[in-house]
Design a protein around this motif. Structure first.
Motif, PDB file in Angstrom:
ATOM      1  N   MET A  31       0.845  -1.178   0.000  1.00 39.20           N
ATOM      2  CA  MET A  31       0.000   0.000   0.000  1.00 39.20           C
ATOM      3  C   MET A  31       0.888   1.237   0.000  1.00 39.20           C
ATOM      4  N   ASN A  32       0.532   2.181  -0.798  1.00 38.15           N
ATOM      5  CA  ASN A  32       1.258   3.433  -0.913  1.00 38.15           C
ATOM      6  C   ASN A  32       1.108   4.230   0.383  1.00 38.15           C
ATOM      7  N   ILE A  33       2.155   4.949   0.788  1.00 36.94           N
ATOM      8  CA  ILE A  33       2.116   5.705   2.037  1.00 36.94           C
ATOM      9  C   ILE A  33       1.080   6.823   1.986  1.00 36.94           C
ATOM     10  N   VAL A  34       0.881   7.419   0.817  1.00 34.89           N
ATOM     11  CA  VAL A  34      -0.113   8.485   0.678  1.00 34.89           C
ATOM     12  C   VAL A  34      -1.519   7.917   0.885  1.00 34.89           C
ATOM     13  N   VAL A  35      -1.781   6.756   0.303  1.00 35.30           N
ATOM     14  CA  VAL A  35      -3.085   6.104   0.478  1.00 35.30           C
ATOM     15  C   VAL A  35      -3.299   5.745   1.937  1.00 35.30           C
ATOM     16  N   LEU A  36      -2.258   5.276   2.599  1.00 35.89           N
ATOM     17  CA  LEU A  36      -2.360   4.926   4.018  1.00 35.89           C
ATOM     18  C   LEU A  36      -2.696   6.152   4.858  1.00 35.89           C
ATOM     19  N   THR A  85      -0.533  -4.956   8.281  1.00 40.67           N
ATOM     20  CA  THR A  85      -0.247  -3.911   9.263  1.00 40.67           C
ATOM     21  C   THR A  85      -0.978  -2.621   8.918  1.00 40.67           C
ATOM     22  N   ALA A  86      -1.026  -2.284   7.648  1.00 47.32           N
ATOM     23  CA  ALA A  86      -1.728  -1.060   7.228  1.00 47.32           C
ATOM     24  C   ALA A  86      -3.210  -1.132   7.569  1.00 47.32           C
ATOM     25  N   ASP A  87      -3.827  -2.286   7.394  1.00 46.59           N
ATOM     26  CA  ASP A  87      -5.242  -2.446   7.728  1.00 46.59           C
ATOM     27  C   ASP A  87      -5.481  -2.281   9.223  1.00 46.59           C
ATOM     28  N   ILE A  88      -4.593  -2.820  10.021  1.00 48.44           N
ATOM     29  CA  ILE A  88      -4.712  -2.697  11.475  1.00 48.44           C
ATOM     30  C   ILE A  88      -4.576  -1.244  11.897  1.00 48.44           C
TER      31      ILE A  88
END
Length: 105
Positions: A1-6, A74-77
């Motif tokens: 996942m892209n950091i901007v999207v996160l 991890t991004a989802d969490i």
């Protein structure tokens, strides 16, 4: 996942659940209602099992939920935790506003 999207997702989940929690707190006059409801909402977001299956086929439903939780990235969490933070922040904000004399509805 892209950091901007996160980062955008984190901000959106925080603002979304802060807003929903703030409105529910004003209408229902229960300070922590969204913080209590949020885990149910998060389970509905994560799991694809019907809500009724938790009562009729509970062993299968909870096993599926455990599998889905263990497979989260991890991004989802982080995104889901930001939603929880928004729900808690709405409760704190309402509590502070009531303490300072503002009455909501």
């Amino acid at each position: 996942m892209n950091i901007v999207v996160l980062l955008i997702s984190i901000l959106l989940f925080f603002v979304l659940f802060f807003g929903i929690g703030f409105i529910l707190n004003m209408i229902l006059r229960m300070t922590w209602v969204m913080a209590i409801i949020y885990p149910i909402v998060a389970i509905l977001i994560i799991d694809r099992v019907r809500f009724l299956d938790y009562f009729t086929k509970s062993k299968f439903a909870f096993q599926e939920l455990g599998t889905k939780f263990s497979n989260l990235a991890t991004a989802d969490i982080i995104i889901l935790l930001s939603g929880l933070a928004g729900a808690i922040a709405s409760g704190i904000t309402i509590k502070l506003l009531r303490k300072n004399g503002y009455q909501m509805f």
